[in-house]
Design a protein around this motif. Structure first.
Motif, PDB file in Angstrom:
ATOM      1  N   GLY A 178       0.845  -1.205  -0.067  1.00  0.00           N
ATOM      2  CA  GLY A 178       0.103  -0.061  -0.023  1.00  0.00           C
ATOM      3  C   GLY A 178       0.869   1.394   0.221  1.00  0.00           C
ATOM      4  N   PHE A 179       0.212   2.233  -0.284  1.00  0.00           N
ATOM      5  CA  PHE A 179       1.060   3.616  -0.542  1.00  0.00           C
ATOM      6  C   PHE A 179       0.135   4.845  -0.037  1.00  0.00           C
ATOM      7  N   ALA A 180       0.861   5.598   0.658  1.00  0.00           N
ATOM      8  CA  ALA A 180       0.157   6.801   1.194  1.00  0.00           C
ATOM      9  C   ALA A 180       0.807   8.102   0.645  1.00  0.00           C
ATOM     10  N   LEU A 181      -0.028   9.065   0.194  1.00  0.00           N
ATOM     11  CA  LEU A 181       1.129  10.356   0.127  1.00  0.00           C
ATOM     12  C   LEU A 181       1.405  11.085   1.448  1.00  0.00           C
ATOM     13  N   PRO A 182       2.646  11.400   1.545  1.00  0.00           N
ATOM     14  CA  PRO A 182       3.071  12.078   2.587  1.00  0.00           C
ATOM     15  C   PRO A 182       2.390  13.501   3.090  1.00  0.00           C
ATOM     16  N   VAL A 183       2.082  13.404   4.481  1.00  0.00           N
ATOM     17  CA  VAL A 183       1.254  14.570   5.015  1.00  0.00           C
ATOM     18  C   VAL A 183       1.751  15.757   4.449  1.00  0.00           C
ATOM     19  N   ASP A 184       3.128  16.047   4.315  1.00  0.00           N
ATOM     20  CA  ASP A 184       3.788  17.372   3.751  1.00  0.00           C
ATOM     21  C   ASP A 184       3.096  17.812   2.606  1.00  0.00           C
TER      22      ASP A 184
END
Length: 367
Positions: free
Chosen positions: A167-173
Motif C-alpha cells: 500500500g502507498f500513502a501520500l506524505p502529509v507534507d
C-alpha cells in the motif's frame, strides 16, 4: 495514546464518500474546516454524498481538486460537532514505524488495520510515497494514515494489485502544502494546475479554460455545472427515475457504481444492477429469525412465498430478506415504479408483522 484510544478518536472524523462511480474515504480536519480525500475518489463529480458516524447521509460540494497529487477537499456537514485530529510531521517518520490505516474498504463501515512503514520514500510516477504493509483495499482511498501518537502522517492513496499488502500513502507534507495554498480561498472552487501547481479559480482562469500562469488546459466547473446533478444513463437512469417518482432522493440513494440504498419504514432496501447478468436485484433486509417460534416463522414465510408475485423471501444467514428480480430489458419507468413500490410497501409491512407477531429481532445496525 493506546491503539484503541487512537482508533476511537478517529471514529467521528472519518467519513464515507459515495459517487455514481464508486466509494471511498475522507477525514475531517477541524482546523481547516475541510474534508480531505483522494481526487480519484470524487473525480468528475462536483457534488458527492458523505456519511459519518454522527451525521446522516447528505450531499456535499467538492471545492478543491488536485490531479497530480491526487487530493481533493470537500465541504463538511453544517452544525455537526466533529473531533479534533492532528497532522503529524513526515520528517519524523522512519522505516519500521508502526502505522494504522483507517477507512471504509469495499464500503464496510470503519475499519482500522495496523502495519509498519516498509519505506518512507518510495518514488512512483515522479512523486514520493510512504510504502506500508498495513492492509488497505478499494474504498480505503482517501483515508488517514496515522502514527502511534495519533497524528496523520499520510493519505492512503493506492495499492499494487496482486501484491501482498503493498500500500502507498501520500506524505502529509504534500497535504499541508495543498491546504496552505487553498485555505486563503476557502469557499471558492479551485483546481490545482497539474503542470505548475498554481491554483486556478473562476477569478483567474484564462479564457475560461487555461491556467493563467502556464497555459495548461484546465477543467473548472462553473456554478451551474457545480450544482448540476451527476449524469447517469441507460438502466441506471431508469432506476433513478423510478426512485424519484417514488419520492426518494436519487442522489442520496447512490452508494456506488450501479448500487443504491433506500429506507422504507424500518426496512433497508439495496438495489444492485449487474450488466453482466442483465438483472436488477432488489433486496429488502428485514429482521432476524427469533430465538423462539422459529417453526411458526418459517411456516409464515413459506405461505407468504406462495402468495407473493414477483418477490421472494429468503434467508441470508439469520436475516430475513425480501427480494425482487427484474430483467433489464423489461425495465421501464412504469414497470419499475410498480415493482419497487410493491417491494417497498411489502418490506415495511412484513417487517412489522415479523417483529410484532413472531418475535423476530431487529437487524443490528453499525454505528
Amino acid at each position: 495514546m493506546t491503539t484503541q484510544e487512537l482508533i476511537d478518536n478517529f471514529r467521528n472524523a472519518v467519513v464515507q464518500i459515495a459517487t455514481k462511480t464508486g466509494t471511498g474515504t475522507g477525514f475531517f480536519l477541524k482546523d481547516f474546516g475541510l474534508i480531505v480525500t483522494n481526487n480519484h475518489v470524487v473525480k468528475d463529480n462536483w457534488k458527492v454524498t458523505i456519511k459519518g458516524r454522527n451525521f446522516d447521509k447528505q450531499l456535499s460540494r467538492v471545492v478543491f481538486a488536485d490531479e497530480k497529487y491526487d487530493l481533493a477537499f470537500i465541504t463538511p456537514p453544517e452544525n455537526t460537532e466533529m473531533p479534533q485530529v492532528r497532522l503529524g510531521a513526515y520528517s519524523a517518520l522512519h522505516d519500521g514505524d508502526t502505522v494504522i490505516a483507517i477507512g471504509h474498504p469495499y464500503g464496510l463501515n470503519y475499519t482500522a488495520t495496523q502495519g509498519v512503514v516498509s519505506r518512507i520514500d518510495r518514488v512512483h510516477s515522479g512523486l514520493k510515497y510512504i510504502q506500508i504493509d498495513a492492509a488497505i483495499n478499494p474504498g480505503n482511498s482517501g483515508g488517514p494514515l496515522v502514527n502511534s501518537h495519533g497524528e496523520i502522517v499520510g493519505v492512503n492513496t493506492f495499492i499494487i494489485k496482486g501484491g501482498d499488502n503493498l500500500g502507498f500513502a501520500l506524505p502529509v507534507d504534500d497535504l499541508k502544502q495543498a491546504l496552505d495554498q487553498y485555505v486563503p480561498l476557502r469557499g471558492q472552487t479551485a483546481v490545482r494546475c497539474p503542470s505548475c501547481t498554481s491554483l486556478v479559480t473562476a477569478q483567474n482562469i484564462e479564457g475560461g479554460q487555461y491556467c493563467s500562469n502556464c497555459g495548461t488546459r484546465i477543467s473548472l466547473p462553473g456554478l451551474e455545472e457545480e450544482n448540476k446533478e451527476a449524469v447517469v444513463s441507460g438502466i441506471a437512469k431508469t432506476i433513478e427515475d423510478v426512485l424519484e417518482k417514488l419520492g426518494k432522493n436519487k442522489e442520496l440513494a447512490r452508494s456506488g457504481y450501479n448500487f443504491w440504498e433506500v429506507e422504507e419504514g424500518s426496512a433497508k432496501i439495496r438495489i444492485n444492477y449487474n450488466p453482466d447478468t442483465y438483472f436488477i436485484i432488489s433486496d429488502a433486509f428485514l429482521c432476524s429469525i427469533p430465538k423462539e417460534q422459529i417453526a411458526a416463522t418459517y411456516e409464515f414465510l413459506l405461505k407468504a412465498n406462495a402468495s407473493l408475485k414477483g418477490m421472494l423471501f429468503s434467508l441470508n444467514g439469520q436475516n430475513i430478506v425480501l427480494s425482487s428480480l427484474i430483467y433489464d430489458l423489461d425495465l421501464t419507468v412504469e414497470s419499475g415504479e410498480k415493482a419497487f413500490r410493491q417491494l417497498f410497501e411489502k418490506a415495511d409491512y412484513y417487517d412489522d408483522i415479523l417483529i410484532k407477531q413472531y418475535g423476530c429481532i431487529r437487524i443490528l445496525e453499525e454505528q
